[in-house]
Design a protein around this motif. Structure first.
Motif, short mmCIF file in Angstrom:
data_model
loop_
_atom_site.label_atom_id
_atom_site.label_comp_id
_atom_site.label_asym_id
_atom_site.label_seq_id
_atom_site.Cartn_x
_atom_site.Cartn_y
_atom_site.Cartn_z
N GLU A 189 33.71 41.87 37.15
CA GLU A 189 33.90 42.71 38.34
C GLU A 189 34.29 41.88 39.57
N TYR A 190 33.81 40.65 39.62
CA TYR A 190 34.15 39.74 40.74
C TYR A 190 34.51 38.38 40.16
N LYS A 191 35.36 37.65 40.86
CA LYS A 191 35.73 36.31 40.41
C LYS A 191 34.49 35.41 40.42
N GLU A 192 34.16 34.87 39.27
CA GLU A 192 33.01 33.97 39.13
C GLU A 192 33.38 32.85 38.17
N ASN A 193 32.71 31.71 38.33
CA ASN A 193 32.89 30.62 37.37
C ASN A 193 31.92 30.84 36.21
N VAL A 194 32.38 31.62 35.23
CA VAL A 194 31.50 32.00 34.11
C VAL A 194 31.23 30.83 33.16
N PHE A 195 32.01 29.77 33.27
CA PHE A 195 31.81 28.62 32.38
C PHE A 195 30.52 27.87 32.69
N LYS A 196 29.95 28.13 33.86
CA LYS A 196 28.69 27.47 34.23
C LYS A 196 27.47 28.24 33.73
#
Length: 401
Positions: A189-196
């Motif tokens: 839903e929002y830009k996030e650094n999901v790799f963390k």
């Protein structure tokens, strides 16, 4: 209003110069390095750099028209200034902007575009090609391809479900939602650094566009089958196949680049995918030894990538008519050579992330004309203007003798 620091403009200028004028530099990697080397930038600074960098690449021709200057190493700050003015951001009193005539640029904002190629920011030859192949409504696809891509996750069903993953990510303050018609997909839903996230480190998901996720399902591999992914690369679709097969059976992931297969091995370990064997295509003997052995063959063929310009906008400036001619030939050869791997009664799926019929339907029809032992069972074209996701093509070919 965003307060711009000079080092942001300098960082943006350097990144654009590298992306446009240094050989073999791809936008995603350039941006990754730029952000990594500027650790003092805050989250808003990083968002500004990311958005501006991709917007300027995406709208290069439109910005050139407004600036009345071509993108060149000495003109990058003029292009950046034009972009900022278009976004209604006042130019700071930086040395980079001393010779910018704001009124002249703003006056040009009122002008009509001389061509749709400039309006939609693509090379002239690409406009000609798209119009020839897609008809008068080609610009609808280009309009959709100029909308920045959403981030889509694929729940790794070897370890979790889309429902459980949504709850797990919520605990990590990551908001996602389901996508109707895509059973394992979640949209960020929002830009996030999901790799963390711990969820990513635990192998609960991969980044994979919704359209791309349909390819593995289209191949329809069953547990226990022998499957060949003949252009595996770093293995996004290979990992999905392992999940669809519930880790049962045997997947052979082929590629000409060993480093890509090494990345696949690392990803497979994180995903808990144990039925994948990687194999480098060293010469024609590699394929020869696999002839008539596969229940399923996936050819995720090299292509122009025109269907994924929303996430790789720099590709439109790197593509050339000469490249297109080379890729047509390569696709024909790959399709022909890998068809020999399919068992009698087996299925081969030819897929591209292109929306050009010359790379898709025409290649399949040419193959069928020369290979009467195959029949076309089904083909699907996914257009960005209709799906709101990447453009893809898939053809299911059955070996009948």
């Amino acid at each position: 209003m965003k307060i711009l620091h000079r080092n942001l403009i300098q960082g943006l200028e350097k990144a654009l110069k590298e992306s446009f004028f240094e050989p073999n530099k791809y936008a995603d990697k350039v941006l990754e390095r730029t952000l990594k080397h500027n650790k003092k930038w805050g989250s808003k600074d990083r968002s500004f750099i990311s958005e501006s960098f991709y917007d300027i690449i995406r709208w290069k021709r439109k910005l050139e028209f407004y600036a009345n200057k071509k993108m060149a190493p000495d003109n990058i700050n003029s292009i950046i200034a034009t972009y900022l003015l278009l976004k209604k951001i006042e130019l700071p009193l930086f040395p980079e902007f001393e010779k910018i005539y704001k009124k002249k640029i703003k006056d040009r904002f009122k002008l009509a575009f001389p061509s749709k190629a400039i309006e939609y920011s693509i090379p002239d030859w690409m406009q000609t090609l798209m119009k020839e192949e897609l008809g008068e409504n080609w610009y609808k696809e280009m309009k959709a391809l100029n909308i920045p891509a959403s981030t889509i996750l694929r729940a790794n069903t070897l370890k979790t479900t889309a429902e459980d993953l949504k709850n797990i990510l919520s605990e990590e303050q990551i908001s996602v939602d389901f996508i109707k018609g895509y059973k394992d997909a979640l949209i960020l839903e929002y830009k996030e650094n999901v790799f963390k996230t711990q969820a990513f480190k635990d192998g609960l998901f991969e980044i994979q566009d919704a359209s791309s996720q349909l390819v593995g399902q289209f191949l329809n591999p069953k547990p226990g089958m022998r499957v060949i992914d003949s252009c595996a690369g770093a293995g996004g679709k290979t990992l999905q196949l392992a999940a669809l097969m519930q880790n049962k059976g045997h997947i052979i992931a082929l590629d000409i680049h060993e480093w890509k297969l090494q990345t696949l091995k690392q990803r497979a370990r994180r995903n808990g995918a144990h039925n994948i064997q990687t194999k480098v295509i060293e010469d024609s003997k590699t394929l020869k030894r696999l002839e008539n052995t596969a229940d399923r063959v996936l050819i995720d063929a090299p292509c122009s990538g025109i269907g994924v310009l929303r996430r790789n906008p720099d590709a439109k400036w790197k593509l050339t008519p000469e490249f297109m001619e080379r890729i047509y030939k390569e696709q024909r050869e790959i399709l022909q050579n890998n068809s020999k791997l399919v068992k009698n009664g087996g299925i081969m799926v030819y897929a591209t992330c292109s929306i050009m019929p010359s790379e898709n339907t025409k290649q399949v029809l040419n193959f069928l004309e020369n290979n009467k032992n195959f029949k076309l069972e089904e083909e699907v074209s996914i257009l960005p203007s209709k799906s709101n996701f990447d453009g893809f093509y898939m053809a299911k070919l059955v070996r009948i003798s």
